[in-house]
Design an enzyme around this catalytic site. Structure first.
Site, mmCIF file in Angstrom:
data_model
loop_
_atom_site.group_PDB
_atom_site.id
_atom_site.type_symbol
_atom_site.label_atom_id
_atom_site.label_comp_id
_atom_site.label_asym_id
_atom_site.label_seq_id
_atom_site.Cartn_x
_atom_site.Cartn_y
_atom_site.Cartn_z
ATOM 1 N N CYS A 54 2.852 25.300 -18.624
ATOM 2 C CA CYS A 54 2.832 26.565 -17.869
ATOM 3 C C CYS A 54 3.131 27.715 -18.830
ATOM 4 C CB CYS A 54 3.876 26.523 -16.757
ATOM 5 S SG CYS A 54 4.136 28.143 -15.985
ATOM 6 N N CYS A 57 6.716 29.340 -17.956
ATOM 7 C CA CYS A 57 7.994 28.631 -18.048
ATOM 8 C C CYS A 57 8.697 28.954 -19.375
ATOM 9 C CB CYS A 57 7.770 27.121 -17.912
ATOM 10 S SG CYS A 57 7.629 26.552 -16.201
ATOM 11 N N HIS A 117 9.938 27.094 -12.101
ATOM 12 C CA HIS A 117 8.518 27.027 -11.765
ATOM 13 C C HIS A 117 8.290 26.802 -10.269
ATOM 14 C CE1 HIS A 117 4.306 26.206 -13.014
ATOM 15 N NE2 HIS A 117 4.281 25.397 -11.974
ATOM 16 N N ASN A 157 0.332 38.650 -6.332
ATOM 17 C CA ASN A 157 -0.655 37.839 -5.631
ATOM 18 C C ASN A 157 -0.043 36.455 -5.487
ATOM 19 O OD1 ASN A 157 -2.523 39.968 -5.832
ATOM 20 N ND2 ASN A 157 -3.319 39.204 -7.772
ATOM 21 N N SER A 165 -3.944 30.925 -9.916
ATOM 22 C CA SER A 165 -4.066 29.563 -10.416
ATOM 23 C C SER A 165 -2.713 28.988 -10.813
ATOM 24 C CB SER A 165 -5.021 29.530 -11.607
ATOM 25 O OG SER A 165 -4.615 30.504 -12.556
ATOM 26 N N HIS A 168 3.757 29.413 -10.694
ATOM 27 C CA HIS A 168 5.036 29.946 -11.191
ATOM 28 C C HIS A 168 5.234 31.359 -10.614
ATOM 29 C CE1 HIS A 168 8.207 29.714 -14.454
ATOM 30 N NE2 HIS A 168 8.392 30.894 -13.890
ATOM 31 N N HIS A 170 5.539 34.964 -9.947
ATOM 32 C CA HIS A 170 5.417 36.117 -10.839
ATOM 33 C C HIS A 170 4.650 37.246 -10.169
ATOM 34 C CE1 HIS A 170 1.509 34.143 -11.408
ATOM 35 N NE2 HIS A 170 1.046 35.279 -11.896
ATOM 36 N N GLN A 172 2.783 41.357 -11.216
ATOM 37 C CA GLN A 172 2.114 42.038 -12.321
ATOM 38 C C GLN A 172 2.320 43.546 -12.227
ATOM 39 O OE1 GLN A 172 -1.891 40.575 -13.453
ATOM 40 N NE2 GLN A 172 -1.770 39.319 -11.617
HETATM 41 ZN ZN LIG Z 1 6.129 27.677 -14.900
#
Ligand SMILES: [Zn+2]
Length: 359
Positions: A54, A57, A117, A157, A165, A168, A170, A172
């Site tokens: 990932c 990570c 994650h 998103n 995809s 994890h 997150h 933006q």
């Molecule tokens: Zn991750």
């Protein structure tokens, strides 16, 4: 159709969206129409806490060759695939009249919410979410101070169905050399309302939601969450500070903590609704950062979920993409009632630790 559910399902009217200044067709009587469209699969929930390949990570290498530090809280880095940035061609090719072209300048960043994650906002504590809100405040302040940046768009998103995809958790940041259309429209609506009525539009929206009460999901001293009367998407929710500030950066610490609690509450209700990780697009609605006076703008966060039923996408088609206005098949009151009926404790917590275990 059962008689008891008839009033909500029979809503068939047009509602004015005061922030977008456009009509929404609410045709909730159509919701039970035959549907043979595409179903999407529910997201798989049991991701591991750490994934070796990932790119988000801690300690892992990214595509740029950079290596993530062994971070323990929120981690921000420049996007390895930026849509805007200083690496864009300084002098793009000429555009023949009536066309125009210019450099795609700005800053694109990624905000990893946590080293874990397997978490989502709904599975983080409100103090962990406060650290994310604090990051939004700092990034808006820092990037907004750059001369080339006109607006700081922050968003998340979430979910395969909105094209993410990597699960994890997150968000933006797109800090751009132009202002975004949605917020331009809102700014103009805020200003026109102030001119025409002497009042504040978002204050009056909050007052109207209070007055009705059926669509309010969460409220404390500083923050409120509700399904707006003029919702375009099923399960659309606004989360807002009660005090009018143009940017997330202007919130006080206490307001940031309240906002985090509201975000936790809403995302937990979402997950509890269908006992699955609930997908959404979540933009922060902020004023420009070009030094203008934006006192009329009321910062808020919108949740735009793409699903209208478990595993059934809301498709944007003729009315939305073609005509530019929304056709909603659901009544905001009915969807708000479904969310209000959910527990504010995540189903994963109650299943794992029994009732009373609140993260
Ligand atoms: Zn991750």
């Amino acid at each position: 159709m059962p008689e008891s559910s008839a009033p909500a399902q029979q809503i068939w009217e047009e509602r004015w969206h005061p922030l977008r200044e456009e009509w929404i067709i609410v045709a909730a009587h159509r919701q039970s129409r035959p549907w043979i469209g595409e179903n999407v699969r529910a997201a798989v929930h049991d991701a591991p806490a750490y994934v070796p390949d990932c790119y988000l990570c801690p300690g892992n290498a990214r595509v740029s060759g950079a290596k993530n530090p062994s971070y323990t809280g929120v981690y921000v880095f420049d996007n390895d695939h930026p849509c805007v940035g200083h690496a864009s061609p300084a002098s793009p090719g000429p555009a023949p009249a009536p066309y125009a072209v210019r450099r795609a300048d700005g800053v694109a960043r990624v905000i990893s919410y946590t080293p874990r994650h397997d978490l989502t906002l709904a599975r983080m504590t409100s103090s962990e979410i406060t650290a994310i809100v604090d990051t939004w405040r700092r990034e808006t302040r820092d990037l907004g101070a750059r001369p080339e940046v006109k607006q700081v768009l922050i968003f998340e998103n979430k979910g395969d169905v909105v094209g993410v995809s990597n699960p994890h958790p997150h968000g933006q940041i797109y800090a751009t050399n132009f202002t975004w259309k949605t917020f331009d429209t809102e700014l103009e609506a805020f200003r026109r309302y102030a001119r025409d009525t002497g009042g504040a539009l978002f204050d009056d929206i909050i007052a109207a939601e209070h007055q009705d009460g059926r669509r309010v999901l969460y409220e404390d001293e500083h923050a409120i969450a509700f399904v707006p009367y003029f919702a375009r998407y099923a399960y659309e929710v606004y989360v807002a500070p009660k005090r009018r500030v143009p940017h997330v950066a202007s919130l006080s610490d206490a307001e940031a903590e309240s906002l985090a609690r509201a975000l936790k509450d809403v995302t937990v209700r979402y997950d509890n609704l269908w006992k699955q990780s609930f997908p959404y697009v979540m933009p922060l609605h902020q004023a420009p950062t070009d030094g203008g006076n934006y006192d009329d703008f009321h910062f808020f966060i919108g949740f735009l979920p793409p699903l209208r039923r478990p595993e059934t996408l809301k498709y944007l088609a003729g009315p939305e993409i073609g005509g530019g206005n929304f056709l909603s098949d659901t009544s905001p009151e009915e969807k708000a009632a479904e969310l209000r009926a959910q527990s504010s404790v995540h189903y994963g917590e109650t299943e794992r630790a029994g009732s009373g275990a609140v993260r």
